[in-house]
Design a protein around this motif. Sequence first.
Motif, PDB file in Angstrom:
ATOM      1  N   PRO A 147       0.815  -1.226   0.000  1.00 27.22           N
ATOM      2  CA  PRO A 147       0.000   0.000   0.000  1.00 27.22           C
ATOM      3  C   PRO A 147       0.845   1.272   0.000  1.00 27.22           C
ATOM      4  CG  PRO A 147      -0.890  -1.598   1.546  1.00 27.22           C
ATOM      5  CD  PRO A 147       0.432  -2.142   1.093  1.00 27.22           C
ATOM      6  N   MET A 148       1.942   1.250   0.736  1.00 31.07           N
ATOM      7  CA  MET A 148       2.850   2.395   0.748  1.00 31.07           C
ATOM      8  C   MET A 148       3.481   2.589  -0.622  1.00 31.07           C
ATOM      9  SD  MET A 148       6.366   3.094   0.765  1.00 31.07           S
ATOM     10  CE  MET A 148       7.061   1.527   1.266  1.00 31.07           C
ATOM     11  N   TRP A 149       3.937   1.504  -1.263  1.00 35.63           N
ATOM     12  CA  TRP A 149       4.570   1.593  -2.567  1.00 35.63           C
ATOM     13  C   TRP A 149       3.590   2.116  -3.618  1.00 35.63           C
ATOM     14  CZ3 TRP A 149       9.513   1.611  -3.575  1.00 35.63           C
ATOM     15  CH2 TRP A 149      10.412   0.932  -2.743  1.00 35.63           C
TER      16      TRP A 149
ATOM     17  N   ILE B 241      25.466  11.826  -0.016  1.00 35.27           N
ATOM     18  CA  ILE B 241      25.045  10.532   0.519  1.00 35.27           C
ATOM     19  C   ILE B 241      24.193   9.806  -0.522  1.00 35.27           C
ATOM     20  CG2 ILE B 241      23.606   9.407   2.253  1.00 35.27           C
ATOM     21  CD1 ILE B 241      24.486  11.517   4.241  1.00 35.27           C
ATOM     22  N   ASP B 242      24.584   8.587  -0.866  1.00 37.25           N
ATOM     23  CA  ASP B 242      23.851   7.828  -1.886  1.00 37.25           C
ATOM     24  C   ASP B 242      23.720   6.352  -1.539  1.00 37.25           C
ATOM     25  OD1 ASP B 242      26.456   7.013  -2.263  1.00 37.25           O
ATOM     26  OD2 ASP B 242      26.671   7.887  -4.259  1.00 37.25           O
ATOM     27  N   ASP B 243      23.839   6.017  -0.250  1.00 40.73           N
ATOM     28  CA  ASP B 243      23.673   4.621   0.158  1.00 40.73           C
ATOM     29  C   ASP B 243      22.491   4.449   1.109  1.00 40.73           C
ATOM     30  OD1 ASP B 243      24.765   5.917   2.328  1.00 40.73           O
ATOM     31  OD2 ASP B 243      26.414   4.496   2.630  1.00 40.73           O
ATOM     32  N   GLN B 244      21.662   5.470   1.234  1.00 45.28           N
ATOM     33  CA  GLN B 244      20.418   5.402   1.971  1.00 45.28           C
ATOM     34  C   GLN B 244      19.437   6.365   1.308  1.00 45.28           C
ATOM     35  OE1 GLN B 244      22.028   6.912   5.842  1.00 45.28           O
ATOM     36  NE2 GLN B 244      20.558   8.593   5.580  1.00 45.28           N
ATOM     37  N   TYR B 245      18.153   6.159   1.548  1.00 45.96           N
ATOM     38  CA  TYR B 245      17.178   6.992   0.848  1.00 45.96           C
ATOM     39  C   TYR B 245      15.811   6.872   1.520  1.00 45.96           C
ATOM     40  CZ  TYR B 245      16.455   2.381  -1.246  1.00 45.96           C
ATOM     41  OH  TYR B 245      16.253   1.042  -1.421  1.00 45.96           O
ATOM     42  N   TYR B 246      14.941   7.804   1.170  1.00 42.55           N
ATOM     43  CA  TYR B 246      13.556   7.797   1.628  1.00 42.55           C
ATOM     44  C   TYR B 246      12.671   7.288   0.490  1.00 42.55           C
ATOM     45  CZ  TYR B 246      15.094  10.717   5.541  1.00 42.55           C
ATOM     46  OH  TYR B 246      15.721  11.193   6.658  1.00 42.55           O
ATOM     47  N   ILE B 247      11.545   6.676   0.859  1.00 41.41           N
ATOM     48  CA  ILE B 247      10.625   6.133  -0.129  1.00 41.41           C
ATOM     49  C   ILE B 247       9.405   7.033  -0.202  1.00 41.41           C
ATOM     50  CG2 ILE B 247       9.247   4.154  -0.849  1.00 41.41           C
ATOM     51  CD1 ILE B 247      11.152   2.390   0.773  1.00 41.41           C
ATOM     52  N   GLY B 248       9.256   7.745  -1.313  1.00 45.28           N
ATOM     53  CA  GLY B 248       8.134   8.634  -1.506  1.00 45.28           C
ATOM     54  C   GLY B 248       7.994   9.634  -0.376  1.00 45.28           C
TER      55      GLY B 248
ATOM     56  N   ILE C  38       2.110   5.096   8.198  1.00 38.83           N
ATOM     57  CA  ILE C  38       2.395   4.080   7.183  1.00 38.83           C
ATOM     58  C   ILE C  38       1.235   3.091   7.122  1.00 38.83           C
ATOM     59  CG2 ILE C  38       4.032   2.349   6.368  1.00 38.83           C
ATOM     60  CD1 ILE C  38       5.307   5.082   6.641  1.00 38.83           C
ATOM     61  N   PRO C  39       0.553   2.975   5.966  1.00 35.79           N
ATOM     62  CA  PRO C  39      -0.488   1.949   5.818  1.00 35.79           C
ATOM     63  C   PRO C  39       0.129   0.634   5.342  1.00 35.79           C
ATOM     64  CG  PRO C  39      -0.499   3.386   3.904  1.00 35.79           C
ATOM     65  CD  PRO C  39       0.616   3.876   4.798  1.00 35.79           C
ATOM     66  N   THR C  40      -0.261  -0.469   5.954  1.00 34.26           N
ATOM     67  CA  THR C  40       0.235  -1.791   5.556  1.00 34.26           C
ATOM     68  C   THR C  40      -0.920  -2.784   5.538  1.00 34.26           C
ATOM     69  OG1 THR C  40       0.735  -2.470   7.841  1.00 34.26           O
ATOM     70  CG2 THR C  40       2.488  -1.366   6.611  1.00 34.26           C
ATOM     71  N   ARG C  41      -0.655  -3.906   4.882  1.00 33.92           N
ATOM     72  CA  ARG C  41      -1.560  -5.056   4.940  1.00 33.92           C
ATOM     73  C   ARG C  41      -0.732  -6.238   5.445  1.00 33.92           C
ATOM     74  NH1 ARG C  41      -5.242  -3.957  -0.504  1.00 33.92           N
ATOM     75  NH2 ARG C  41      -7.204  -3.734   0.636  1.00 33.92           N
ATOM     76  N   GLU C  42      -1.118  -6.783   6.574  1.00 25.93           N
ATOM     77  CA  GLU C  42      -0.236  -7.682   7.316  1.00 25.93           C
ATOM     78  C   GLU C  42      -0.472  -9.163   7.047  1.00 25.93           C
ATOM     79  OE1 GLU C  42       2.209  -6.554   9.546  1.00 25.93           O
ATOM     80  OE2 GLU C  42       1.775  -4.534   8.835  1.00 25.93           O
ATOM     81  N   ARG C  43      -1.516  -9.517   6.351  1.00 22.35           N
ATOM     82  CA  ARG C  43      -1.820 -10.933   6.170  1.00 22.35           C
ATOM     83  C   ARG C  43      -1.062 -11.495   4.977  1.00 22.35           C
ATOM     84  NH1 ARG C  43      -8.335 -11.095   7.578  1.00 22.35           N
ATOM     85  NH2 ARG C  43      -8.118  -9.997   9.571  1.00 22.35           N
TER      86      ARG C  43
ATOM     87  N   ALA D 282       1.200  13.710  13.016  1.00 23.87           N
ATOM     88  CA  ALA D 282       1.631  12.793  11.960  1.00 23.87           C
ATOM     89  C   ALA D 282       0.616  12.850  10.838  1.00 23.87           C
ATOM     90  CB  ALA D 282       1.768  11.370  12.482  1.00 23.87           C
ATOM     91  N   ARG D 283       1.064  12.498   9.636  1.00 23.29           N
ATOM     92  CA  ARG D 283       0.149  12.380   8.503  1.00 23.29           C
ATOM     93  C   ARG D 283       0.687  11.322   7.535  1.00 23.29           C
ATOM     94  NH1 ARG D 283       0.704  13.995   3.475  1.00 23.29           N
ATOM     95  NH2 ARG D 283      -1.540  14.362   3.211  1.00 23.29           N
ATOM     96  N   GLY D 284      -0.220  10.791   6.755  1.00 22.41           N
ATOM     97  CA  GLY D 284       0.147   9.838   5.719  1.00 22.41           C
ATOM     98  C   GLY D 284      -0.970   9.743   4.714  1.00 22.41           C
ATOM     99  N   GLU D 285      -0.705   9.049   3.622  1.00 21.98           N
ATOM    100  CA  GLU D 285      -1.699   8.910   2.564  1.00 21.98           C
ATOM    101  C   GLU D 285      -1.849   7.442   2.183  1.00 21.98           C
ATOM    102  OE1 GLU D 285      -0.898  11.365  -0.817  1.00 21.98           O
ATOM    103  OE2 GLU D 285      -0.598  13.178   0.368  1.00 21.98           O
ATOM    104  N   LEU D 286      -3.000   7.148   1.602  1.00 24.09           N
ATOM    105  CA  LEU D 286      -3.267   5.826   1.044  1.00 24.09           C
ATOM    106  C   LEU D 286      -4.027   6.018  -0.255  1.00 24.09           C
ATOM    107  CD1 LEU D 286      -3.381   2.705   1.174  1.00 24.09           C
ATOM    108  CD2 LEU D 286      -5.554   2.969   2.415  1.00 24.09           C
ATOM    109  N   TYR D 287      -3.518   5.402  -1.312  1.00 26.30           N
ATOM    110  CA  TYR D 287      -4.193   5.440  -2.607  1.00 26.30           C
ATOM    111  C   TYR D 287      -4.515   4.013  -3.024  1.00 26.30           C
ATOM    112  CZ  TYR D 287      -5.174   5.935  -7.547  1.00 26.30           C
ATOM    113  OH  TYR D 287      -5.782   5.875  -8.774  1.00 26.30           O
ATOM    114  N   LEU D 288      -5.759   3.800  -3.448  1.00 25.54           N
ATOM    115  CA  LEU D 288      -6.209   2.500  -3.927  1.00 25.54           C
ATOM    116  C   LEU D 288      -7.038   2.690  -5.186  1.00 25.54           C
ATOM    117  CD1 LEU D 288      -7.611   1.048  -0.554  1.00 25.54           C
ATOM    118  CD2 LEU D 288      -5.421   0.462  -1.602  1.00 25.54           C
TER     119      LEU D 288
END
Length: 977
Positions: free
Chosen positions: A709-711, A742-749, A811-816, A841-847
């Motif tokens: 979901p995050m990706w 610095i190029d050996d770590q990064y943030y995702i979106g 962070i939205p996840t699906r755990e199953r 805090a804030r976050g987004e979810l797109y489906l």
Amino acid sequence: MRLSGQLVPFTSLLFLYCSLTVSALKTGDWKTCSQSAFCRRGRALAGRAKEAGANWKSPYAIEPTSVVVAADEAAFSAAVKSSIYPDITFKLDLQVLDDGVVRVRMDEVDGLRQRYNEASNWALNSEPSVSKQIEWTVGKGDVRAVYGAKKDISVVVNFSPLKITLLRGGKEEIVLNGEGLLHLEHFRNKAEPPPAPTEVPEEGLDGEEEAQQVMEVNSASSWFEGEPDGYWEESFLSWTDKKPKGPESLSLDINFPRHGHVYGIPQHATGLSLPTTTGEDSFFDEPYRLFNADVFEYLASSPMSLYGSIPLMYAHSASSTVGVFHVVGSESWIDVAHPKDGSTNTHWVSESGILDTFLLPGPTPEDVFAQYARLTGTPVLPAHWALGYHQCRWNYVSSDDVRSVQQRFDEEDFPVDVFWLDIEYSEEHKYFIWDKKNFPDPVDMTQDVEKIARKMVVIIDPHLKRTQDYPVYKEASELGILVKPSSGEGEYEGWCWSGSSSWVDFFNPGSWDWWKKLFKTTPQENGFSWIDSTESVGIWNDMNEPSVFNGPEISMPRDNVHYGGWEHRDVHNINGMLFSNQTWQALLARSNPPKRPFVLTRSFFAGSQRFGAMWTGDNMGTWEHMAVGIKMVLANNLGGMSFSGSDVGGFFGNPEPEMLVRWYEVGAFGPFFRAHAHIDTKRREPYLLDEPYKSIIRDVLRLRYKLLPMWYTAFRETSVTGIPILRPQFVMFPKDEAGFAIDDQYYIGSSGLLVKPVTEKGATEATVYLGEKQAYYDYFTSHIHRGNQKNITVKAELHQIPLFIRGGSIIPTRERPRRSSPLMKMDPFTLRVALDDQRKARGELYLDDGETFAHEQGNFVWREFKAEASKKGKGITLSSLDLAAARPSDAVDGKALSEYRGTNDFAASVSPVKVERIVVLGLGGKPTSVSTDSGAPLEWDYYDGVAAVGKKEGVASILTIKNPGVSVSSDWNIVIE
């Protein structure tokens, strides 16, 4: 294939290819700058300028009386003359676009021939709109425009010598021809003698000084058009390149006086902040080369050309970020130097083409990404399943092999979405034609995979076997849509996997509808179609640089002829993009209603992000290649190619179990996640490993699926804004100089996830740079870290991935665990709420449905989750809001929705999907109550961490809200007191 009249079997062809590629490590099959005549000439020009110092003067100048300013838009044109070629006239066109980007074009007027001027037609998403609000002012010695919300941006075009400068706040940001290296080699007849040197001494010099300067300028002038170094013919190894048009190279210096770091010009195996190539302290001796090439087993640190080319460079400092997009489709070489601290000079030399350069004014990283995306398009939103795990090797050898691999994945509880077939599925490498001996039931096999909501991807290469019993080649030949040899007649013949081969000329519009027809899965009245396929099969476009085994530099001769009479040298770097473009269009037309195509390409150019994914090619199973692959994917993200990745495990070699585990941990945090291996490697499907390696990889794959979901939300964002999915430190913290390289770590979106992949053998710890005082929560242990522009050391045993949630993120996840991602469609969600220091805090979810284009009609869910501190006390309120209703113009692929309904069909279909758990980190105190806004109490647990946020490092407090009963697609509030 046939060699000296004899049929050569595939084993010999494979030996030929591998023999060629063995020398890749020695780089001998590919040119250096000194072996390329136009690069030699360009570097020599820079050398002359350096020797002459202050006496060097660009010969190009605007004729003041020729300046014509457009009446209704921010554009002007002028004639440019060169003191070196008084009989040649060039035309300069400048435009300021609606978003402040400056376009600079220059071409020869009424020359003997036309320079290639169509590169922008392929790279640009559409013709950019020129501003009608900005005006040019013509002075005695310049033309200028001032604009911007604060009127702090200015463009100044000096007449003599010609110089173009973009300034902000009166300070130079980008300078074209400031060093006087602009040079367009004009067309001439072969018999034309070199022009006489022109004396241009400065005024006010005494006789001796004047004589010295005349000597220096004459020396430079004679070099410009003196010795005919490779003008009409050039040899490399056993090949000779005939140049019927003569010299036509383009040289341009582009300098960034206030920026000490430059990034971009992918694709190269090197650091993200580009090392220098000239000067006493140069890191590389060679310029960066942009020349799409099949470089097997490429070096892990080199400016050598690789499979794709994007002539885009960003320059960054703590004060601003700017960019340059130099739209040239021919081979180019780029030198990088830092003449003084905090500045960068670059020199671009291309074999052919007009000057067509865009200056991106920024001033923030987000601004330049958006400016580039408006020019070339945003990355296309892929099908959801394409973000899962892909299993590939050269080759799965039969239908039974594919079925057995799928069965083993299920037996061992490994999730996977896609199985791939390399070239051996086809009969004699005649693509679209199955080898019925080993694949007797291709449709049944594919449908067996699709029954478990999985997909197949099959390779289609651009070379067509030259035999009349191959209907694809036969039709292409009859239509006259194949690339021609230098004579312009007949069909070019080269060698590739199919043996004797020809190549479709996708610059020819006549090829487009024909190519679409090939992918139809039902019989067609007018020729061949791929009925042994299904509408869900994805396509892998490989070898499209193009790779030609018996060609110069393992590619196509430069004097081959494409549609319109253009030579291959003019379009070489664009060629591969057209192949993936037309394949994407073909898949789009394959079904009704259309489904989102999946196309993977190896070769690419600016704009390729509009047509799918890319990977970094035939890497090696080494720790060095694992590490540099991260840097390459980051660079490709900056270049617009967000959907990118490197082959997990390395294409070549047999990685030890520890390396393979670490590579899966790297791949799981890249946008495109595929394992792939060479035909000579041992089978290395993850279920074949011994424990504990097998279980670690299973956990890594499951983690990827939990985070889908995050990706997917990150992919929606880049499809709208153009901001890369993977964001290096300088993008997140543009004023923190310690993070610029610095190029050996990064943030995702925008998720707030920070990952530091481990790429060192035997590592048990990792060093992570935290650029702010904010709390960072270990994703797995909830341990709180604070760096404040410092490094921290964390545990990184083989099973441990340094992964952190930035305070202020949800962070939205699906755990199953499921066998494939489509099976997760109705699974509930978990929300991880990582509070910042202000308890926010804030976050987004797109489906959406993940497969069709129904989202473009408003069928999707786009939610914002927020945590806000109560005005009184220490409580917080968690809420879910409909983002699309508030921001419809930002919702889909950069297109405004004409209408959006929160109760759309898709939203209704997922209304039963609930949030089953909410985990709040860093609350700092045990709640007295947790309830809905209506007052209904909720079940919860609270763990009091070792230390509360704000005191000292330790484990955060953890509040777990169980089964809150709220829908993922509706508005709601939860109150924590």
